[in-house]
Structure formats: C-alpha cells, structure tokens
Design an enzyme around this catalytic site. Structure first.
Site, PDB file in Angstrom:
ATOM      1  N   TYR A  57       2.994 -59.507  54.046  1.00 27.89           N
ATOM      2  CA  TYR A  57       1.900 -59.526  53.067  1.00 27.89           C
ATOM      3  C   TYR A  57       0.545 -59.742  53.748  1.00 27.89           C
ATOM      4  CZ  TYR A  57       5.748 -59.949  49.679  1.00 27.89           C
ATOM      5  OH  TYR A  57       6.896 -59.756  48.958  1.00 27.89           O
ATOM      6  N   GLN A 167      16.936 -61.191  46.712  1.00 26.71           N
ATOM      7  CA  GLN A 167      15.698 -60.988  45.946  1.00 26.71           C
ATOM      8  C   GLN A 167      15.542 -59.501  45.673  1.00 26.71           C
ATOM      9  OE1 GLN A 167      11.091 -61.182  47.076  1.00 26.71           O
ATOM     10  NE2 GLN A 167      11.961 -63.230  47.013  1.00 26.71           N
ATOM     11  N   TYR A 195      11.974 -60.052  41.624  1.00 26.87           N
ATOM     12  CA  TYR A 195      10.567 -59.791  41.959  1.00 26.87           C
ATOM     13  C   TYR A 195       9.952 -58.785  40.995  1.00 26.87           C
ATOM     14  CZ  TYR A 195      11.565 -55.586  45.023  1.00 26.87           C
ATOM     15  OH  TYR A 195      11.925 -54.367  45.550  1.00 26.87           O
TER      16      TYR A 195
END
Ligand code: NDP
Length: 286
Positions: A57, A167, A195
């Site tokens: 990120y 996830q 997510y």
C-alpha cells in the site's frame, strides 16, 4: 454483552473485532493525513481495534501512517500486514517483515499475511512464516486471495494448518465464496477476513445502495444503506470485515453498523435481491 458479541476468537484464542479497519490508499495525500490518523485512532477507541495494512500500500506509505496512528496505543491494536508474493520466500520474507516493522514502529505484528499466491512454493512461505513466529516477529500468520485449490494445498503442508485466516473479497454484490470456499473454511475453523466489504467506491456499490431492498432495510433500522452493506457482511458472527474509512464521521458510522441486527425478513429480502451463486465461480479479487 455488546463488547463480547462484537468480537470473535481466532483458532489460537486471540480475540479480534468483527469490524476492523482497512488502510489501502491511506498516507497517499498529505492534506488528508491528519484526518486519516484521527479516523484510525477513533476507530480503535470505538472497538475497531484490528488494523489491516500491507507493504504494497503506497509503497510503505500506509504502514508509515499506521505507525504514526498507533503511537502510544500499540498494545490496544491487533496489527495486520501483508507480504508481496514475490517477497514471500525464506530470506526476503524476513527482510520484508523487518521493513514493515520498522515503518510501523513496532517490534511485532499480530498477524502477517501472504498477500496473494505467487510463484514461490507455499512450503517455503510456511517455513518462513513459522521462523518469524519462533523469532517473535509475528504472533501468527495467514493468507489472502487463496481459492479452494490453494487452500487445500496449504493445509496438506504439515504446519500449513497454523494458518488463522484467509482474507478475501466479500460483499453483498460479490458472494462467490459462499458456494464452496466459505463453508470449507468454516469447516476448518479458519475465519474469513472480508476485504472491500463496502464494495469500494464506484458503480457496483451505487447499484447496491440504490436497490429497493437495501434502501427499505436502511430506512427500517434508521441507518444508511452503506451501514446495511457492512452489517450484512458480518451477519453470521464469524467473519471479520475491514472497511477503510478516511474520516472520523465514516469510522463512527462503520462502528455503529456493528449494532445492527437484521430480521429474518431483512435477510430474505437481501437474498432475493442479491442471491448467492449456486455454482462455483472463480474467487473474485482486486
Ligand atoms: P471498502 O469497501 O472498505 O470501501 C472504502 C471506500 O468506502 C472509501 O472510498 C471510503 O471513503 C468509503 N467509506 C468508508 N466508510 C464510509 C461511510 N461510513 N460512508 C461513506 N463512505 C465510506 O474498500 P477497500 O478496497 O478499501 O477495502 C477495505 C480494506 O481491505 C482495504 O483498505 C485494505 O486494507 C483491504 N484490502 C485487501 C485486499 C487484499 O488483496 N487482501 C484488496 C483490497 C482491499 P473515505 O476514505 O472517504 O472514508
């Protein structure tokens, strides 16, 4: 007791909130930095004390911002980061982890995830993750974006069973995991971390929010359509959703969504409007 019912336990007994906080794109815009930090800190105060980030990120900018946000409250936070697949081999894995720890200004992660499956054999990643656990750098590990075949392969590796979560993308407009992956993970006591539970920003979300079913339910409960989406993603009590909110108003709304209890009629309406697929679809991902 609201505090207890808003949390769930991982297979090793660790307690995590059913709603946490995502951080993708946080730290990218200097003008929004203070507000994003305030949002994350308020979220922790409101019980959204799981924070999800990744080395990917903003090339580390999200981790740096999270590091700043959790200063002084590190022990209250369940900190999650992710490693790039091409960094998930033995040597590089340890280096990536050290770099994440340094950006996050902490000495350990509560959970470290393989971001998605790459070319490095899962055995090597598992071995590296186990070494990080033994060294106290991470408390536990898991995976992200792994579909059925990959999950089965993982659990065939001796220590692969130590994986505590997968996830994956999950929201009212993307229910593919309900066909096979979610029941299988439930059978193996591996909770899903959902997510993009708010369907990100964009036309898909617009369609969900403008639907009659979502609007009616939001009106009946006195909440926003987006809160309906979030509450729906955690309706069964064994899924952790990680919405990303960049403002204190948004994080407060997301925390309040944890208090919504749907009636059977609500759930039936949503099922009717956005049915789960009755066949296997490839895992949706971003
Ligand atoms: P989300 O579904 O969480 O949507 C985020 C968007 O919703 C932002 O634009 C945010 O705006 C807005 N929003 C949040 N709360 C509200 C509110 N109460 N009212 C109105 N708008 C709101 O999308 P993400 O893709 O960010 O997913 C969440 C997290 O999941 C990521 O941040 C990341 O941590 C993780 N993730 C993991 C992936 C993986 O491969 N493992 C892939 C994608 C995401 P604003 O910022 O202005 O509040």
């Amino acid at each position: 007791n609201r505090e207890i019912s808003n949390r769930l336990l991982l297979s090793d007994g660790a307690s995590v909130p059913r709603i946490g906080q995502g951080t993708w794109f946080m730290g990218d815009k200097e003008a929004q930095r203070a507000e994003e930090i305030a949002a994350l800190r308020l979220g922790v105060e409101l019980g959204l004390d799981l924070i999800d980030t990744a080395e990917m990120y903003g090339d580390g900018r999200s981790e740096e911002l999270v590091g700043e946000a959790i200063e002084g409250i590190r022990d209250k936070v369940f900190l999650v980061s992710k490693v790039y697949p091409h960094h998930a081999g033995n040597e590089h894995l340890a280096r990536s982890c050290e770099e994440s720890l340094s950006r996050l200004k902490t000495d350990h992660l509560d959970l470290y995830l393989l971001h998605w499956r790459g070319n490095i054999p899962l055995e090597e990643t598992v071995e590296g993750m186990e070494k990080l656990v033994a060294a106290g750098k991470i408390a536990r590990w898991g995976v992200s974006n792994l579909d059925m075949g990959d999950m089965k392969e993982l659990l065939h590796i001796a220590e692969g069973t130590h994986c505590v979560t997968n996830q994956v993308l999950y929201h009212l407009g993307s229910r593919g995991i309900e066909h096979e992956l979610l029941p299988w993970l439930r059978g193996h006591k591996i909770p899903v971390m959902a997510y993009s539970p708010l369907a990100q920003a964009g036309s898909l979300r617009k369609g969900l929010l403008e639907s009659e079913a979502v609007q009616e339910i939001a009106f009946a409960h006195g909440v926003t359509p987006l809160q309906v989406l979030l509450a729906w993603s955690i309706r069964d009590g064994d899924i952790i959703a990680i919405p990303k909110a960049g403002t204190v108003e948004h994080v407060a709304e997301n925390a309040a969504a944890g208090l919504i209890t749907f009636t059977k009629d609500d759930l039936w309406k949503l099922e009717d409007a956005f049915p789960r697929p009755s066949w296997k679809v490839p895992l949706d991902m971003i």
